[in-house]
Design a protein around this motif. Structure first.
Motif, PDB file in Angstrom:
ATOM      1  N   ALA A 290     113.921   1.043  72.917  1.00  0.00           N
ATOM      2  CA  ALA A 290     114.987   0.620  73.836  1.00  0.00           C
ATOM      3  C   ALA A 290     114.678  -0.796  74.300  1.00  0.00           C
ATOM      4  O   ALA A 290     113.526  -1.239  74.229  1.00  0.00           O
ATOM      5  N   PRO A 291     115.682  -1.535  74.778  1.00  0.00           N
ATOM      6  CA  PRO A 291     115.420  -2.892  75.260  1.00  0.00           C
ATOM      7  C   PRO A 291     114.512  -2.906  76.491  1.00  0.00           C
ATOM      8  O   PRO A 291     114.807  -2.265  77.502  1.00  0.00           O
ATOM      9  N   VAL A 292     113.423  -3.634  76.398  1.00  0.00           N
ATOM     10  CA  VAL A 292     112.530  -3.890  77.524  1.00  0.00           C
ATOM     11  C   VAL A 292     112.454  -5.407  77.650  1.00  0.00           C
ATOM     12  O   VAL A 292     111.994  -6.085  76.735  1.00  0.00           O
ATOM     13  N   VAL A 293     112.934  -5.943  78.778  1.00  0.00           N
ATOM     14  CA  VAL A 293     113.080  -7.393  78.902  1.00  0.00           C
ATOM     15  C   VAL A 293     112.335  -7.890  80.131  1.00  0.00           C
ATOM     16  O   VAL A 293     112.484  -7.358  81.227  1.00  0.00           O
ATOM     17  N   LYS A 294     111.542  -8.937  79.915  1.00  0.00           N
ATOM     18  CA  LYS A 294     110.737  -9.549  80.977  1.00  0.00           C
ATOM     19  C   LYS A 294     111.336 -10.892  81.353  1.00  0.00           C
ATOM     20  O   LYS A 294     111.404 -11.804  80.524  1.00  0.00           O
ATOM     21  N   THR A 295     111.787 -11.027  82.595  1.00  0.00           N
ATOM     22  CA  THR A 295     112.218 -12.323  83.070  1.00  0.00           C
ATOM     23  C   THR A 295     111.038 -12.996  83.767  1.00  0.00           C
ATOM     24  O   THR A 295     110.093 -12.322  84.196  1.00  0.00           O
ATOM     25  N   HIS A 296     111.076 -14.292  83.868  1.00  0.00           N
ATOM     26  CA  HIS A 296     109.935 -15.065  84.393  1.00  0.00           C
ATOM     27  C   HIS A 296     109.564 -14.612  85.803  1.00  0.00           C
ATOM     28  O   HIS A 296     110.426 -14.260  86.598  1.00  0.00           O
ATOM     29  N   GLY A 297     108.273 -14.625  86.097  1.00  0.00           N
ATOM     30  CA  GLY A 297     107.810 -14.198  87.415  1.00  0.00           C
ATOM     31  C   GLY A 297     108.393 -15.013  88.548  1.00  0.00           C
ATOM     32  O   GLY A 297     108.583 -14.514  89.654  1.00  0.00           O
ATOM     33  N   SER A 298     108.713 -16.281  88.280  1.00  0.00           N
ATOM     34  CA  SER A 298     109.286 -17.152  89.304  1.00  0.00           C
ATOM     35  C   SER A 298     110.814 -17.204  89.247  1.00  0.00           C
ATOM     36  O   SER A 298     111.432 -18.082  89.838  1.00  0.00           O
ATOM     37  N   VAL A 320     118.999  -2.803  68.928  1.00  0.00           N
ATOM     38  CA  VAL A 320     117.815  -1.957  68.759  1.00  0.00           C
ATOM     39  C   VAL A 320     118.123  -0.819  67.797  1.00  0.00           C
ATOM     40  O   VAL A 320     117.341  -0.528  66.885  1.00  0.00           O
ATOM     41  N   GLY A 321     119.276  -0.172  67.995  1.00  0.00           N
ATOM     42  CA  GLY A 321     119.665   0.922  67.106  1.00  0.00           C
ATOM     43  C   GLY A 321     119.800   0.469  65.666  1.00  0.00           C
ATOM     44  O   GLY A 321     119.372   1.162  64.731  1.00  0.00           O
ATOM     45  N   LYS A 322     120.372  -0.714  65.469  1.00  0.00           N
ATOM     46  CA  LYS A 322     120.541  -1.251  64.118  1.00  0.00           C
ATOM     47  C   LYS A 322     119.199  -1.599  63.482  1.00  0.00           C
ATOM     48  O   LYS A 322     119.023  -1.439  62.269  1.00  0.00           O
ATOM     49  N   SER A 323     118.259  -2.079  64.283  1.00  0.00           N
ATOM     50  CA  SER A 323     116.935  -2.392  63.740  1.00  0.00           C
ATOM     51  C   SER A 323     116.201  -1.116  63.346  1.00  0.00           C
ATOM     52  O   SER A 323     115.457  -1.104  62.351  1.00  0.00           O
ATOM     53  N   VAL A 324     116.414  -0.035  64.085  1.00  0.00           N
ATOM     54  CA  VAL A 324     115.816   1.265  63.730  1.00  0.00           C
ATOM     55  C   VAL A 324     116.325   1.705  62.359  1.00  0.00           C
ATOM     56  O   VAL A 324     115.556   2.131  61.494  1.00  0.00           O
ATOM     57  N   VAL A 325     117.641   1.603  62.158  1.00  0.00           N
ATOM     58  CA  VAL A 325     118.252   1.984  60.883  1.00  0.00           C
ATOM     59  C   VAL A 325     117.699   1.131  59.753  1.00  0.00           C
ATOM     60  O   VAL A 325     117.365   1.630  58.668  1.00  0.00           O
ATOM     61  N   GLU A 326     117.585  -0.187  59.989  1.00  0.00           N
ATOM     62  CA  GLU A 326     117.106  -1.111  58.958  1.00  0.00           C
ATOM     63  C   GLU A 326     115.685  -0.786  58.538  1.00  0.00           C
ATOM     64  O   GLU A 326     115.365  -0.741  57.340  1.00  0.00           O
ATOM     65  N   PHE A 327     114.809  -0.539  59.503  1.00  0.00           N
ATOM     66  CA  PHE A 327     113.425  -0.255  59.168  1.00  0.00           C
ATOM     67  C   PHE A 327     113.269   1.131  58.561  1.00  0.00           C
ATOM     68  O   PHE A 327     112.351   1.378  57.779  1.00  0.00           O
ATOM     69  N   SER A 328     114.157   2.064  58.885  1.00  0.00           N
ATOM     70  CA  SER A 328     114.160   3.383  58.262  1.00  0.00           C
ATOM     71  C   SER A 328     114.499   3.243  56.776  1.00  0.00           C
ATOM     72  O   SER A 328     113.943   3.930  55.924  1.00  0.00           O
ATOM     73  N   LYS A 329     115.434   2.340  56.460  1.00  0.00           N
ATOM     74  CA  LYS A 329     115.813   2.089  55.062  1.00  0.00           C
ATOM     75  C   LYS A 329     114.618   1.577  54.273  1.00  0.00           C
ATOM     76  O   LYS A 329     114.372   1.984  53.132  1.00  0.00           O
ATOM     77  N   GLU A 330     113.848   0.680  54.892  1.00  0.00           N
ATOM     78  CA  GLU A 330     112.692   0.104  54.214  1.00  0.00           C
ATOM     79  C   GLU A 330     111.669   1.181  53.842  1.00  0.00           C
ATOM     80  O   GLU A 330     111.102   1.178  52.767  1.00  0.00           O
ATOM     81  N   VAL A 331     111.479   2.141  54.757  1.00  0.00           N
ATOM     82  CA  VAL A 331     110.531   3.222  54.511  1.00  0.00           C
ATOM     83  C   VAL A 331     111.014   4.111  53.367  1.00  0.00           C
ATOM     84  O   VAL A 331     110.268   4.505  52.478  1.00  0.00           O
ATOM     85  N   GLU A 332     112.337   4.416  53.349  1.00  0.00           N
ATOM     86  CA  GLU A 332     112.912   5.246  52.290  1.00  0.00           C
ATOM     87  C   GLU A 332     112.774   4.579  50.931  1.00  0.00           C
ATOM     88  O   GLU A 332     112.503   5.223  49.908  1.00  0.00           O
ATOM     89  N   GLU A 333     112.970   3.244  50.907  1.00  0.00           N
ATOM     90  CA  GLU A 333     112.871   2.491  49.651  1.00  0.00           C
ATOM     91  C   GLU A 333     111.464   2.518  49.106  1.00  0.00           C
ATOM     92  O   GLU A 333     111.239   2.527  47.901  1.00  0.00           O
ATOM     93  N   LYS A 334     110.471   2.514  50.019  1.00  0.00           N
ATOM     94  CA  LYS A 334     109.066   2.543  49.589  1.00  0.00           C
ATOM     95  C   LYS A 334     108.682   3.925  49.047  1.00  0.00           C
ATOM     96  O   LYS A 334     107.834   4.057  48.202  1.00  0.00           O
TER      97      LYS A 334
END
Length: 334
Positions: A290-298, A320-334
């Motif tokens: 999931a998105p975890v975003v850090k804004t500057h301390g100041s 994030v969801g699309k990146s999960v799908v993309e990396f899942s494809k890479e694993v299947e291809e391997k």
């Protein structure tokens, strides 16, 4: 409705900056809901909005000098920890914090969890360029050391972000190196260069040098965490020094300098905006579930608002969801 959990007690100007930024975001966007974690007695008087916002009270918080992993494990009621748990439990879709960076990374790793196919999530931020387009760079310090495989994954993640969040159809990927020639660099850079060259799915433009970053030489720049963090701080420090020196020169230059500054007011304002990273949002810990975003301390209210807007776009585009799908494809291809 997009639900964002906010660590309202993290950062130099908490909770005021976080709450004021939340007020602006709630007024601007009708499709978000914010959950503020922190001391209700401090937060409530600052909160203008009464709809689509709630407060989860806790007085425990993680300090800037706390040891990250120990703090996450021991301070179970800390505002940052509760915000991360809300995402893990499905009560929120994303986390925002201006607090201890190491602790937020630990919360992301241990509470929310990484995408299985991502070996090491990287910290990514959008940095300014002179043409106003900006560029994304990772890793900015989530990892002290990286392998070529990690940098290859960062190129894919960064390309996804630039395309789906920033709207760049075919992002140019550059590898930060000590020269533009393909033969340049240490073994890590040479191995990474080969991996990126052989990946036809990304638009790899070759090695890029640090001096060209703000000229817009690439849309996404990948590097190891140690180098990325050093470059980030160099850019921030240089930008602040330029503006500080310019102001000092004008004030010390007498009447002529002040009249000249008045005539150049609009141009100086444009210069300041071109060096200001607060409009771009925060640094994303990319590679988590999931998105975890850090804004500057100041960060001030403006920067917090920009970061909430950034998270909203991330959720809207489902990057994030699309990146999960993309990396899942890479694993299947391997």
């Amino acid at each position: 409705m997009k639900k964002i959990a906010i660590d309202a007690m993290g950062g130099d100007h908490a909770p005021q900056a976080l709450v004021e930024g939340a007020n602006q975001a709630l007024e601007k966007f009708s499709d978000i809901e914010l959950i503020l974690y922190g001391d209700e007695e401090q937060i409530k008087p600052l909160l203008k909005a009464r709809e689509r916002v709630s407060i989860v009270h806790t007085k425990e918080k993680i300090q800037s000098d706390d040891e990250p992993t120990k703090a996450i494990r021991k301070k179970k009621e800390a505002s940052m920890v509760l915000a991360a748990k809300a995402v893990k439990n499905g009560e929120a879709d994303a986390v925002l914090s201006a607090g201890n960076t190491g602790a937020l990374l630990a919360a992301g790793f241990f509470i929310i969890g990484r995408i299985k196919q991502i070996d090491r999530p990287g910290l990514m931020s959008t940095l300014p360029t002179v043409d106003g387009r900006g560029f994304d760079m990772l890793d900015l310090g989530a990892n002290a050391e990286n392998t070529a495989h990690h940098l290859h994954q960062y190129a894919i993640l960064g390309s996804f972000y630039a395309k789906h969040v920033r709207g760049i159809e075919r992002p140019r990927i550059g590898l930060l190196n000590n020269g533009t020639e393909s033969s340049k660099g240490d073994p890590l850079r040479k191995e990474t260069y080969e991996l990126l060259t052989n990946d036809s799915a990304i638009n790899f433009v070759g090695n890029v040098e640090a001096r060209d970053l703000m000229s817009g030489v690439a849309d996404v720049v990948v590097t190891d965490g140690f180098t990325g963090n050093a470059v980030l701080k160099s850019i921030e420090g240089t930008a602040m020094s330029i503006m500080g020196q310019l102001k000092k020169s004008i004030l010390a230059g007498g009447l002529k300098a002040k009249i000249g500054a008045l005539l150049l007011k609009d141009s100086l304002k444009d210069l300041k905006q071109s060096l200001d990273y607060s409009d771009a949002g925060g640094a994303v810990l990319f590679g988590l579930k999931a998105p975890v975003v850090k804004t500057h301390g100041s960060s001030d209210a403006k920067a917090v608002f920009s970061t909430i807007a950034q998270i909203r776009t991330m959720l809207e585009s489902d990057v994030v969801g699309k990146s999960v799908v993309e990396f899942s494809k890479e694993v299947e291809e391997k």
